[in-house]
Design a protein around this motif. Structure first.
Motif, PDB file in Angstrom:
ATOM      1  N   LEU A  27       0.354   2.129  22.511  1.00  0.00           N
ATOM      2  CA  LEU A  27       1.698   1.589  22.306  1.00  0.00           C
ATOM      3  C   LEU A  27       2.727   2.676  22.557  1.00  0.00           C
ATOM      4  CD1 LEU A  27       0.866  -0.397  19.095  1.00  0.00           C
ATOM      5  CD2 LEU A  27       1.610  -1.402  21.257  1.00  0.00           C
ATOM      6  N   SER A  28       3.775   2.340  23.294  1.00  0.00           N
ATOM      7  CA  SER A  28       4.751   3.347  23.688  1.00  0.00           C
ATOM      8  C   SER A  28       5.966   3.401  22.784  1.00  0.00           C
ATOM      9  CB  SER A  28       5.200   3.092  25.122  1.00  0.00           C
ATOM     10  OG  SER A  28       5.756   1.788  25.221  1.00  0.00           O
ATOM     11  N   SER A  29       6.154   2.399  21.959  1.00  0.00           N
ATOM     12  CA  SER A  29       7.327   2.323  21.093  1.00  0.00           C
ATOM     13  C   SER A  29       6.967   2.691  19.665  1.00  0.00           C
ATOM     14  CB  SER A  29       7.897   0.911  21.119  1.00  0.00           C
ATOM     15  OG  SER A  29       8.854   0.725  20.108  1.00  0.00           O
ATOM     16  N   ASP A  30       7.934   3.259  18.928  1.00  0.00           N
ATOM     17  CA  ASP A  30       7.758   3.521  17.506  1.00  0.00           C
ATOM     18  C   ASP A  30       8.255   2.360  16.643  1.00  0.00           C
ATOM     19  OD1 ASP A  30       8.551   7.069  17.736  1.00  0.00           O
ATOM     20  OD2 ASP A  30       6.649   5.995  17.935  1.00  0.00           O
ATOM     21  N   TYR A  31       8.788   1.327  17.284  1.00  0.00           N
ATOM     22  CA  TYR A  31       9.418   0.250  16.520  1.00  0.00           C
ATOM     23  C   TYR A  31       8.579  -1.025  16.499  1.00  0.00           C
ATOM     24  CZ  TYR A  31      13.303   3.403  16.561  1.00  0.00           C
ATOM     25  OH  TYR A  31      14.088   4.505  16.386  1.00  0.00           O
ATOM     26  N   TYR A  32       7.281  -0.840  16.468  1.00  0.00           N
ATOM     27  CA  TYR A  32       6.442  -2.024  16.415  1.00  0.00           C
ATOM     28  C   TYR A  32       5.976  -2.276  14.985  1.00  0.00           C
ATOM     29  CZ  TYR A  32       2.483   1.257  16.400  1.00  0.00           C
ATOM     30  OH  TYR A  32       1.600   2.250  16.095  1.00  0.00           O
ATOM     31  N   ALA A  33       5.491  -3.441  14.769  1.00  0.00           N
ATOM     32  CA  ALA A  33       4.875  -3.814  13.501  1.00  0.00           C
ATOM     33  C   ALA A  33       3.438  -4.249  13.771  1.00  0.00           C
ATOM     34  CB  ALA A  33       5.642  -4.947  12.842  1.00  0.00           C
ATOM     35  N   ILE A  34       2.629  -4.124  12.762  1.00  0.00           N
ATOM     36  CA  ILE A  34       1.265  -4.641  12.837  1.00  0.00           C
ATOM     37  C   ILE A  34       1.102  -5.703  11.768  1.00  0.00           C
ATOM     38  CG2 ILE A  34      -1.161  -4.117  12.405  1.00  0.00           C
ATOM     39  CD1 ILE A  34      -0.837  -1.571  13.940  1.00  0.00           C
ATOM     40  N   GLY A  35       0.587  -6.807  12.190  1.00  0.00           N
ATOM     41  CA  GLY A  35       0.359  -7.917  11.272  1.00  0.00           C
ATOM     42  C   GLY A  35      -1.118  -8.229  11.131  1.00  0.00           C
ATOM     43  N   TRP A  36      -1.460  -8.724   9.957  1.00  0.00           N
ATOM     44  CA  TRP A  36      -2.808  -9.225   9.708  1.00  0.00           C
ATOM     45  C   TRP A  36      -2.759 -10.742   9.613  1.00  0.00           C
ATOM     46  CZ3 TRP A  36      -7.349  -6.865  10.012  1.00  0.00           C
ATOM     47  CH2 TRP A  36      -7.403  -5.467   9.907  1.00  0.00           C
ATOM     48  N   PHE A  37      -3.762 -11.363  10.190  1.00  0.00           N
ATOM     49  CA  PHE A  37      -3.874 -12.818  10.220  1.00  0.00           C
ATOM     50  C   PHE A  37      -5.310 -13.181   9.871  1.00  0.00           C
ATOM     51  CE2 PHE A  37       0.182 -13.311  12.371  1.00  0.00           C
ATOM     52  CZ  PHE A  37       0.331 -12.061  12.913  1.00  0.00           C
ATOM     53  N   ARG A  38      -5.513 -14.425   9.493  1.00  0.00           N
ATOM     54  CA  ARG A  38      -6.886 -14.865   9.244  1.00  0.00           C
ATOM     55  C   ARG A  38      -7.038 -16.309   9.675  1.00  0.00           C
ATOM     56  NH1 ARG A  38      -6.699 -14.836   2.601  1.00  0.00           N
ATOM     57  NH2 ARG A  38      -5.369 -16.694   2.316  1.00  0.00           N
ATOM     58  N   GLN A  39      -8.287 -16.632   9.987  1.00  0.00           N
ATOM     59  CA  GLN A  39      -8.593 -18.001  10.400  1.00  0.00           C
ATOM     60  C   GLN A  39      -9.896 -18.419   9.754  1.00  0.00           C
ATOM     61  OE1 GLN A  39      -8.558 -18.634  14.641  1.00  0.00           O
ATOM     62  NE2 GLN A  39      -8.261 -20.827  14.359  1.00  0.00           N
ATOM     63  N   ALA A  40      -9.798 -19.416   8.888  1.00  0.00           N
ATOM     64  CA  ALA A  40     -10.981 -19.981   8.252  1.00  0.00           C
ATOM     65  C   ALA A  40     -11.578 -21.050   9.165  1.00  0.00           C
ATOM     66  CB  ALA A  40     -10.607 -20.582   6.905  1.00  0.00           C
ATOM     67  N   PRO A  41     -12.864 -21.348   9.033  1.00  0.00           N
ATOM     68  CA  PRO A  41     -13.486 -22.370   9.879  1.00  0.00           C
ATOM     69  C   PRO A  41     -12.743 -23.694   9.785  1.00  0.00           C
ATOM     70  CG  PRO A  41     -15.152 -21.154   8.671  1.00  0.00           C
ATOM     71  CD  PRO A  41     -13.828 -20.705   8.134  1.00  0.00           C
ATOM     72  N   GLY A  42     -12.396 -24.241  10.928  1.00  0.00           N
ATOM     73  CA  GLY A  42     -11.729 -25.539  10.976  1.00  0.00           C
ATOM     74  C   GLY A  42     -10.264 -25.521  10.609  1.00  0.00           C
ATOM     75  N   LYS A  43      -9.711 -24.328  10.401  1.00  0.00           N
ATOM     76  CA  LYS A  43      -8.307 -24.240  10.014  1.00  0.00           C
ATOM     77  C   LYS A  43      -7.528 -23.421  11.034  1.00  0.00           C
ATOM     78  CE  LYS A  43      -8.914 -24.789   5.025  1.00  0.00           C
ATOM     79  NZ  LYS A  43      -8.572 -24.246   3.690  1.00  0.00           N
ATOM     80  N   ALA A  44      -6.218 -23.558  10.965  1.00  0.00           N
ATOM     81  CA  ALA A  44      -5.357 -22.808  11.861  1.00  0.00           C
ATOM     82  C   ALA A  44      -5.251 -21.343  11.420  1.00  0.00           C
ATOM     83  CB  ALA A  44      -3.965 -23.437  11.894  1.00  0.00           C
ATOM     84  N   ARG A  45      -4.980 -20.497  12.374  1.00  0.00           N
ATOM     85  CA  ARG A  45      -4.766 -19.092  12.052  1.00  0.00           C
ATOM     86  C   ARG A  45      -3.458 -18.949  11.264  1.00  0.00           C
ATOM     87  NH1 ARG A  45      -5.879 -14.794  16.772  1.00  0.00           N
ATOM     88  NH2 ARG A  45      -7.653 -16.246  16.883  1.00  0.00           N
ATOM     89  N   GLU A  46      -3.467 -18.113  10.249  1.00  0.00           N
ATOM     90  CA  GLU A  46      -2.281 -17.951   9.415  1.00  0.00           C
ATOM     91  C   GLU A  46      -1.967 -16.474   9.207  1.00  0.00           C
ATOM     92  OE1 GLU A  46      -2.883 -19.517   5.491  1.00  0.00           O
ATOM     93  OE2 GLU A  46      -4.630 -18.254   5.088  1.00  0.00           O
ATOM     94  N   GLY A  47      -0.694 -16.186   9.008  1.00  0.00           N
ATOM     95  CA  GLY A  47      -0.284 -14.821   8.740  1.00  0.00           C
ATOM     96  C   GLY A  47      -0.598 -14.427   7.313  1.00  0.00           C
ATOM     97  N   VAL A  48      -1.058 -13.198   7.141  1.00  0.00           N
ATOM     98  CA  VAL A  48      -1.423 -12.682   5.825  1.00  0.00           C
ATOM     99  C   VAL A  48      -0.441 -11.608   5.372  1.00  0.00           C
ATOM    100  CG1 VAL A  48      -3.189 -11.424   4.538  1.00  0.00           C
ATOM    101  CG2 VAL A  48      -3.868 -13.200   6.182  1.00  0.00           C
ATOM    102  N   SER A  49      -0.184 -10.632   6.244  1.00  0.00           N
ATOM    103  CA  SER A  49       0.678  -9.532   5.870  1.00  0.00           C
ATOM    104  C   SER A  49       1.140  -8.811   7.130  1.00  0.00           C
ATOM    105  CB  SER A  49      -0.083  -8.563   4.950  1.00  0.00           C
ATOM    106  OG  SER A  49       0.773  -7.532   4.486  1.00  0.00           O
ATOM    107  N   CYS A  50       2.174  -7.987   6.955  1.00  0.00           N
ATOM    108  CA  CYS A  50       2.743  -7.281   8.094  1.00  0.00           C
ATOM    109  C   CYS A  50       3.401  -6.003   7.585  1.00  0.00           C
ATOM    110  CB  CYS A  50       3.770  -8.184   8.773  1.00  0.00           C
ATOM    111  SG  CYS A  50       4.734  -7.423  10.081  1.00  0.00           S
ATOM    112  N   ILE A  51       3.388  -4.956   8.430  1.00  0.00           N
ATOM    113  CA  ILE A  51       4.052  -3.714   8.069  1.00  0.00           C
ATOM    114  C   ILE A  51       4.726  -3.145   9.304  1.00  0.00           C
ATOM    115  CG2 ILE A  51       1.997  -2.273   8.473  1.00  0.00           C
ATOM    116  CD1 ILE A  51       2.941  -0.588   6.009  1.00  0.00           C
ATOM    117  N   ARG A  52       5.939  -2.632   9.117  1.00  0.00           N
ATOM    118  CA  ARG A  52       6.681  -2.021  10.216  1.00  0.00           C
ATOM    119  C   ARG A  52       6.366  -0.531  10.271  1.00  0.00           C
ATOM    120  NH1 ARG A  52      12.327  -4.939   9.422  1.00  0.00           N
ATOM    121  NH2 ARG A  52      12.768  -3.111   8.145  1.00  0.00           N
TER     122      ARG A  52
END
Length: 125
Positions: A27-52
């Motif tokens: 990654l070339s920028s210092d202004y990105y964020a990383i997010g965590w997501f999860r997907q349970a069987p048969g369910k949509a992917r959902e956001g869990v947490s994020c940090i800048r």
């Protein structure tokens, strides 16, 4: 070339803990964020947490507040998700992803730029 790699998943009993890691490179920028997501069987992917990366601002889904903690190590370009008091509902494949200029939460999945392959978390007795 950007690479995002998750690790740390596994099988844990209800009430137990796990720490996931997300290593991002290229990654070339210092202004990105990383997010965590999860997907349970048969369910949509959902956001869990994020940090800048820039200021360490954090965001959490209501379902994990008080149980999960997201932190970063900028020197290692790595983000950690400490998961405590795990429940069977936390079971799923956990993914991390990167995005520049996150100013609010949640952010739609389609806006995230680079994704890892995921790591399985299973909470079961």
């Amino acid at each position: 070339q950007v690479q995002v790699v998750e690790s740390g998943g596994g099988l844990v009993q209800p009430g137990g803990s796990l720490r996931l890691s997300c290593a991002a490179s290229g990654l070339s920028s210092d202004y990105y964020a990383i997010g965590w997501f999860r997907q349970a069987p048969g369910k949509a992917r959902e956001g869990v947490s994020c940090i800048r990366r820039s200021d360490g601002s954090t965001y959490y889904a209501d379902s994990v507040k008080g149980r999960f903690t997201i932190t970063r190590d900028n020197a290692e370009n790595t983000v950690y998700l400490q998961m405590n008091s795990l429940k069977p509902d936390d079971t799923g494949v956990y993914y991390c992803a990167t995005k520049e200029y996150v100013v609010s939460w949640p952010v739609p999945l389609w806006q995230w730029d680079y994704w890892g392959q995921g790591t399985q978390v299973t909470v079961s007795s």
